[in-house]
Design an enzyme around this catalytic site. Structure first.
Site, PDB file in Angstrom:
ATOM      1  N   ARG A 186    -109.365  37.412  10.421  1.00 36.18           N
ATOM      2  CA  ARG A 186    -109.138  36.689  10.068  1.00 36.18           C
ATOM      3  C   ARG A 186    -109.847  35.587  10.477  1.00 36.18           C
ATOM      4  NH1 ARG A 186    -109.062  35.309  15.019  1.00 36.18           N
ATOM      5  NH2 ARG A 186    -107.554  33.397  14.608  1.00 36.18           N
ATOM      6  N   GLY A 187    -109.540  33.968  11.089  1.00 33.73           N
ATOM      7  CA  GLY A 187    -110.699  33.132  11.386  1.00 33.73           C
ATOM      8  C   GLY A 187    -111.512  32.642  10.704  1.00 33.73           C
ATOM      9  N   GLN A 194    -101.603  34.111  16.981  1.00 33.59           N
ATOM     10  CA  GLN A 194    -102.461  34.466  17.088  1.00 33.59           C
ATOM     11  C   GLN A 194    -102.866  33.755  18.587  1.00 33.59           C
ATOM     12  OE1 GLN A 194    -101.444  32.922  14.777  1.00 33.59           O
ATOM     13  NE2 GLN A 194    -102.610  33.111  12.585  1.00 33.59           N
ATOM     14  N   ASP A 214    -110.139  25.240   9.179  1.00 31.94           N
ATOM     15  CA  ASP A 214    -110.735  26.036   8.593  1.00 31.94           C
ATOM     16  C   ASP A 214    -112.000  25.265   7.174  1.00 31.94           C
ATOM     17  OD1 ASP A 214    -108.237  27.872  10.164  1.00 31.94           O
ATOM     18  OD2 ASP A 214    -109.126  28.782   8.787  1.00 31.94           O
ATOM     19  N   ASN A 256    -105.981  22.941   9.581  1.00 32.33           N
ATOM     20  CA  ASN A 256    -106.213  24.221  10.886  1.00 32.33           C
ATOM     21  C   ASN A 256    -105.233  24.330  11.055  1.00 32.33           C
ATOM     22  OD1 ASN A 256    -107.758  25.940  12.603  1.00 32.33           O
ATOM     23  ND2 ASN A 256    -106.439  24.819  14.070  1.00 32.33           N
TER      24      ASN A 256
HETATM   25  O1  MRU Z   1    -105.311  32.290   9.454  1.00 37.80           O
HETATM   26  P1  MRU Z   1    -105.517  32.263  10.444  1.00 37.80           P
HETATM   27  O2  MRU Z   1    -105.641  32.917  12.136  1.00 37.80           O
HETATM   28  O3  MRU Z   1    -107.242  32.679  10.111  1.00 37.80           O
HETATM   29  O4  MRU Z   1    -106.076  30.466  10.656  1.00 37.80           O
HETATM   30  C1  MRU Z   1    -107.064  30.279  11.476  1.00 37.80           C
HETATM   31  C2  MRU Z   1    -107.789  28.744  12.895  1.00 37.80           C
HETATM   32  O5  MRU Z   1    -106.627  28.518  11.151  1.00 37.80           O
HETATM   33  C3  MRU Z   1    -108.442  28.966  13.272  1.00 37.80           C
HETATM   34  O6  MRU Z   1    -108.434  27.592  14.475  1.00 37.80           O
HETATM   35  C4  MRU Z   1    -109.642  28.540  11.983  1.00 37.80           C
HETATM   36  O7  MRU Z   1    -109.663  29.977  11.525  1.00 37.80           O
HETATM   37  C5  MRU Z   1    -110.531  28.123  13.526  1.00 37.80           C
HETATM   38  S1  MRU Z   1    -111.679  30.164  13.563  1.00 37.80           S
HETATM   39  C6  MRU Z   1    -112.719  29.812  14.638  1.00 37.80           C
END
Ligand code: MRU
Length: 323
Positions: A46-47, A179, A220, A230
């Site tokens: 994820r991220g 997270q 995102d 985000n």
């Molecule tokens: O649901 P996730 O864990 O994929 O969400 C991640 C985020 O919102 C992060 O802040 C974003 O992807 C930036 S990661 C460098």
């Protein structure tokens, strides 16, 4: 830390299963694009940047395995809707697919290498905005685990800490998938960066007690006018920061910019399953049949963002990102 959430090995992708962290370090062996899509959907990886890199390797697996690449691309594209890096990586691979596996793998590896370089540049630009001894609030995990390494918002924190070990981090738990509590705490601890984890709902009192000097988050997807999607809860922090006169920054590579969207209104917001809320570690905690609304992301209006930090530098409002 040279943590990397995924590693290409000969003919398969090894992926660190982030669902098991920090308790267990487990690696998934992925051999098809469908397995990669499932890993993205279920958040083993994820991220935003890491999702894009995984999708690129997913296409390499599709070509290697003689899969129907159109179907593979569609399945990967349908895995998660909000992080534009996923679509950016797939589009970047489109013209390469005809050149065969070696070319696709090389492009996926280039995407990964470039992401690391972008993060390091973001870290340097961002560190210049962090005053000595700053107390920094952040949300979600935006570190090495969410990228090719170093990180975006957490990369800024990492770079700032290298120059000034007196900074201090408040890390939001980031309900419902935690997270922040599981992954950001893991990375901060590993780096020796002083921090405390807080429940998301504790952010307000920290502002009221004047314990926050700046907020930094990842993104995102960033629309042309700077509106930034985000992790859910980011918008709340931006409103709090505005009310208390504290700078609020977004850090993201240019692969997260989506100038095709004029404003954040068009950004698709992922809704995830009710069980992420109703169950904790597989145990049901809500009454049976509790109705749930579980958006994975929110959009912070550009006007609440003091600066957006990319590898190209520090941008201030009003934002006008173009292709
Ligand atoms: O649901 P996730 O864990 O994929 O969400 C991640 C985020 O919102 C992060 O802040 C974003 O992807 C930036 S990661 C460098």
């Amino acid at each position: 830390m040279s943590l990397s959430p995924q590693v290409w090995k000969d003919d398969h992708l090894l992926m660190l299963d982030q669902r098991a962290l920090p308790q267990r370090e487990e690696w998934l062996t992925l051999r098809t694009s469908g397995e990669v899509a499932e890993a993205i959907r279920d958040m083993a990886v994820r991220g935003a940047p890491a999702i894009g890199i995984a999708a690129a390797y997913g296409m390499a697996l599709a070509v290697l395995g003689g899969e129907d690449v159109v179907l593979a691309r569609r399945t990967l594209a349908e895995s998660r809707p909000t992080a534009v890096n996923l679509f950016w990586a797939l589009e970047r691979l489109d013209p390469v697919l005809v050149h065969g596996f070696d070319a696709v793998l090389a492009e996926a590896q280039t995407i990964e290498r470039e992401d690391l370089a972008m993060n390091q540049a973001i870290g340097l630009h961002g560190a210049s905005l962090v005053p000595n001894g700053a107390r920094i609030l952040t949300i979600c995990n935006t570190g090495a685990l969410a990228t090719a390494g170093h990180g975006t918002a957490l990369g800024v924190i990492r770079s700032a800490f290298a120059a000034d070990p007196t900074i201090f981090v408040y890390s939001c738990e980031t309900r419902p998938r935690q997270q922040g509590l599981r992954l950001t705490a893991f990375e901060l601890k590993h780096e020796g960066i002083p921090f405390v984890s807080i429940a998301d709902s504790a952010a307000g009192i920290l502002f009221a007690q004047k314990k926050i000097d700046l907020v930094i988050a990842g993104a995102d997807r960033i629309a042309a006018n700077g509106d930034s999607a985000n992790k859910i809860g980011t918008y709340t922090l931006a409103v709090l920061a505005k009310h208390h006169g504290i700078p609020f920054y977004i850090a993201a590579p240019s692969s997260t910019l989506d100038p095709s969207m004029p404003t954040g209104d068009s950004i698709p917001i992922e809704e995830r399953s009710a069980t992420e809320l109703t169950h904790i570690e597989g145990v049901q905690v809500a009454p049976e049949g509790t109705p749930v609304y579980n958006p994975g992301f929110d959009v912070t209006p550009g006007e609440l963002i003091s600066a957006i930090i990319t590898e190209a530098g520090v941008f201030r409002p009003p934002y006008h990102f173009s292709a």
